[in-house]
Write a protein that holds these residues in place. Structure first.
Motif, PDB file in Angstrom:
ATOM      1  N   SER A 195       0.828  -1.213   0.000  1.00 46.04           N
ATOM      2  CA  SER A 195       0.000   0.000   0.000  1.00 46.04           C
ATOM      3  C   SER A 195       0.860   1.260   0.000  1.00 46.04           C
ATOM      4  CB  SER A 195      -0.941   0.003   1.199  1.00 46.04           C
ATOM      5  OG  SER A 195      -0.214  -0.058   2.423  1.00 46.04           O
ATOM      6  N   LEU A 196       1.843   1.332   0.909  1.00 46.06           N
ATOM      7  CA  LEU A 196       2.693   2.517   0.974  1.00 46.06           C
ATOM      8  C   LEU A 196       3.695   2.580  -0.168  1.00 46.06           C
ATOM      9  CD1 LEU A 196       3.492   2.639   4.819  1.00 46.06           C
ATOM     10  CD2 LEU A 196       1.749   3.907   3.565  1.00 46.06           C
ATOM     11  N   GLY A 197       4.172   1.404  -0.578  1.00 45.91           N
ATOM     12  CA  GLY A 197       5.208   1.384  -1.606  1.00 45.91           C
ATOM     13  C   GLY A 197       4.680   1.432  -3.031  1.00 45.91           C
ATOM     14  N   LEU A 198       3.635   0.656  -3.301  1.00 42.68           N
ATOM     15  CA  LEU A 198       3.126   0.559  -4.675  1.00 42.68           C
ATOM     16  C   LEU A 198       1.810   1.315  -4.875  1.00 42.68           C
ATOM     17  CD1 LEU A 198       3.888  -3.216  -5.418  1.00 42.68           C
ATOM     18  CD2 LEU A 198       5.305  -1.209  -5.906  1.00 42.68           C
ATOM     19  N   GLY A 199       1.279   1.888  -3.808  1.00 48.74           N
ATOM     20  CA  GLY A 199       0.059   2.675  -3.940  1.00 48.74           C
ATOM     21  C   GLY A 199      -1.189   1.837  -4.160  1.00 48.74           C
ATOM     22  N   ILE A 200      -1.153   0.573  -3.748  1.00 49.06           N
ATOM     23  CA  ILE A 200      -2.299  -0.324  -3.906  1.00 49.06           C
ATOM     24  C   ILE A 200      -3.235  -0.164  -2.709  1.00 49.06           C
ATOM     25  CG2 ILE A 200      -2.986  -2.758  -4.036  1.00 49.06           C
ATOM     26  CD1 ILE A 200      -0.327  -3.304  -5.436  1.00 49.06           C
ATOM     27  N   SER A 201      -4.517  -0.140  -2.978  1.00 50.76           N
ATOM     28  CA  SER A 201      -5.509   0.012  -1.905  1.00 50.76           C
ATOM     29  C   SER A 201      -5.644  -1.287  -1.114  1.00 50.76           C
ATOM     30  CB  SER A 201      -6.863   0.412  -2.504  1.00 50.76           C
ATOM     31  OG  SER A 201      -7.839   0.493  -1.489  1.00 50.76           O
ATOM     32  N   ILE A 202      -5.398  -1.191   0.180  1.00 45.52           N
ATOM     33  CA  ILE A 202      -5.470  -2.358   1.054  1.00 45.52           C
ATOM     34  C   ILE A 202      -6.237  -1.977   2.319  1.00 45.52           C
ATOM     35  CG2 ILE A 202      -4.150  -3.977   2.483  1.00 45.52           C
ATOM     36  CD1 ILE A 202      -1.926  -3.837   0.434  1.00 45.52           C
ATOM     37  N   SER A 203      -7.163  -2.824   2.727  1.00 46.88           N
ATOM     38  CA  SER A 203      -7.927  -2.600   3.952  1.00 46.88           C
ATOM     39  C   SER A 203      -8.004  -3.900   4.745  1.00 46.88           C
ATOM     40  CB  SER A 203      -9.337  -2.082   3.636  1.00 46.88           C
ATOM     41  OG  SER A 203     -10.047  -3.047   2.871  1.00 46.88           O
ATOM     42  N   TYR A 204      -8.324  -3.768   6.030  1.00 50.43           N
ATOM     43  CA  TYR A 204      -8.396  -4.951   6.885  1.00 50.43           C
ATOM     44  C   TYR A 204      -9.745  -5.001   7.581  1.00 50.43           C
ATOM     45  CZ  TYR A 204      -7.480  -8.170  10.743  1.00 50.43           C
ATOM     46  OH  TYR A 204      -7.566  -9.200  11.637  1.00 50.43           O
ATOM     47  N   ASP A 205     -10.408  -6.147   7.482  1.00 47.81           N
ATOM     48  CA  ASP A 205     -11.682  -6.386   8.152  1.00 47.81           C
ATOM     49  C   ASP A 205     -11.394  -7.231   9.396  1.00 47.81           C
ATOM     50  OD1 ASP A 205     -14.190  -7.270   9.008  1.00 47.81           O
ATOM     51  OD2 ASP A 205     -15.002  -7.337   6.978  1.00 47.81           O
ATOM     52  N   SER A 206     -11.401  -6.580  10.559  1.00 49.77           N
ATOM     53  CA  SER A 206     -11.059  -7.273  11.798  1.00 49.77           C
ATOM     54  C   SER A 206     -12.122  -8.288  12.193  1.00 49.77           C
ATOM     55  CB  SER A 206     -10.850  -6.269  12.935  1.00 49.77           C
ATOM     56  OG  SER A 206     -12.026  -5.498  13.139  1.00 49.77           O
ATOM     57  N   PHE A 207     -13.367  -8.030  11.841  1.00 47.31           N
ATOM     58  CA  PHE A 207     -14.445  -8.950  12.193  1.00 47.31           C
ATOM     59  C   PHE A 207     -14.270 -10.292  11.473  1.00 47.31           C
ATOM     60  CE2 PHE A 207     -18.728 -10.738  11.546  1.00 47.31           C
ATOM     61  CZ  PHE A 207     -19.138 -10.838  12.866  1.00 47.31           C
ATOM     62  N   LEU A 208     -13.882 -10.233  10.193  1.00 50.13           N
ATOM     63  CA  LEU A 208     -13.681 -11.457   9.393  1.00 50.13           C
ATOM     64  C   LEU A 208     -12.224 -11.906   9.385  1.00 50.13           C
ATOM     65  CD1 LEU A 208     -15.908 -10.511   6.290  1.00 50.13           C
ATOM     66  CD2 LEU A 208     -16.505 -12.053   8.201  1.00 50.13           C
ATOM     67  N   ASP A 209     -11.340 -11.120  10.017  1.00 45.63           N
ATOM     68  CA  ASP A 209      -9.891 -11.362   9.969  1.00 45.63           C
ATOM     69  C   ASP A 209      -9.467 -11.546   8.500  1.00 45.63           C
ATOM     70  OD1 ASP A 209      -7.297 -11.762  10.775  1.00 45.63           O
ATOM     71  OD2 ASP A 209      -7.572 -13.859  11.362  1.00 45.63           O
ATOM     72  N   ARG A 210      -9.733 -10.499   7.731  1.00 45.72           N
ATOM     73  CA  ARG A 210      -9.571 -10.589   6.282  1.00 45.72           C
ATOM     74  C   ARG A 210      -8.901  -9.321   5.747  1.00 45.72           C
ATOM     75  NH1 ARG A 210     -14.697 -11.442   2.074  1.00 45.72           N
ATOM     76  NH2 ARG A 210     -13.987 -10.009   0.447  1.00 45.72           N
ATOM     77  N   ILE A 211      -7.919  -9.521   4.862  1.00 47.98           N
ATOM     78  CA  ILE A 211      -7.255  -8.398   4.177  1.00 47.98           C
ATOM     79  C   ILE A 211      -7.844  -8.289   2.775  1.00 47.98           C
ATOM     80  CG2 ILE A 211      -5.082  -7.564   3.224  1.00 47.98           C
ATOM     81  CD1 ILE A 211      -3.646  -8.943   5.548  1.00 47.98           C
ATOM     82  N   ASN A 212      -8.300  -7.098   2.429  1.00 45.71           N
ATOM     83  CA  ASN A 212      -8.878  -6.843   1.113  1.00 45.71           C
ATOM     84  C   ASN A 212      -7.938  -6.000   0.279  1.00 45.71           C
ATOM     85  OD1 ASN A 212     -11.561  -8.080   1.596  1.00 45.71           O
ATOM     86  ND2 ASN A 212     -11.798  -6.407   3.080  1.00 45.71           N
ATOM     87  N   ILE A 213      -7.581  -6.502  -0.893  1.00 48.36           N
ATOM     88  CA  ILE A 213      -6.715  -5.786  -1.819  1.00 48.36           C
ATOM     89  C   ILE A 213      -7.549  -5.406  -3.041  1.00 48.36           C
ATOM     90  CG2 ILE A 213      -4.616  -5.852  -3.218  1.00 48.36           C
ATOM     91  CD1 ILE A 213      -3.577  -8.041  -1.343  1.00 48.36           C
TER      92      ILE A 213
END
Length: 215
Positions: A195-213
């Motif tokens: 996210s910081l290096g390549l500018g890709i949108s990344i989020s984290y869903d703590s309820f599902l313990d899931r990383i969304n790219i």
């Protein structure tokens, strides 16, 4: 005549005891020097002991039986013989603790399948570098000799070094919370590198313990 003999016997018995009955303070050895008066009376002639003997060697050896080591409050012990200090507390291990993560990773709402699951170090999720880079269309170059990693996507260039927290994006340095590592033959990097290096949108869903790219 009998009275004379009795008197002589009494005199013989009294004189020796009187010789030992003169006054005077004794020193630590139980003896002392005669005073001028005692010498004049014939009670003694020089340095002597009372009660027929010298000082006994009754000084206690208890001091030498004290513990050969003393302990201080800082956890070190000192040997009375050698004076060498030894630390009793155990040094803390600096080994990095790796934990397998159950976190799932989705790219554009499709779950990615990896041969190597993400790991967690110091509450930071690290993902397998090559697998995620391939998924988002980034190229990876690795200098095994110097352990230098280079990621490229479009106009972004990221340079990392294994076991170093420094990351350079287009030659501008920043600091990561956790350094890239090699674990069980796989190179792992913090997910924020993408996210910081390549500018890709990344989020984290703590309820599902899931990383969304999103790419």
């Amino acid at each position: 005549m009998k009275k004379v003999l009795v008197f002589v016997l009494l005199l013989i018995m009294v004189v020796p005891s009187a010789a030992l009955a003169h006054s005077g303070r004794t020193d630590s050895n139980g003896g002392h020097n005669c005073s001028a008066k005692s010498k004049a009376k014939g009670l003694c002639s020089g340095y002597h002991y009372h009660n027929g003997g010298g000082s006994s060697s009754s000084s206690s050896d208890s001091s030498s039986s004290s513990s050969s080591s003393s302990h201080s409050s800082n956890g070190t012990s000192t040997s009375a013989k050698s004076g060498v200090k030894s630390t009793s507390s155990k040094s803390k291990s600096s080994t990095v603790q790796y934990k397998s993560a159950s976190t799932s990773i989705y790219l554009n709402n499709e779950r990615l399948a990896f041969n190597n699951a993400p790991i967690v170090i110091n509450d930071t999720t690290l993902v397998p570098l090559k697998a995620v880079a391939d998924a988002v269309g980034a190229s990876v170059q690795y200098d095994a000799k110097n352990k230098v990693i280079q990621l490229k996507k479009s106009d972004k260039s990221v340079v990392l070094v294994v076991n170093s927290k420094t990351m350079k994006v287009n030659n501008v340095a920043s600091t990561l919370n956790v350094a890239p590592v090699i674990y069980k033959g796989t190179t792992y990097v913090p997910i924020k590198v993408f996210s910081l290096g390549l500018g890709i949108s990344i989020s984290y869903d703590s309820f599902l313990d899931r990383i969304n790219i999103a790419s």
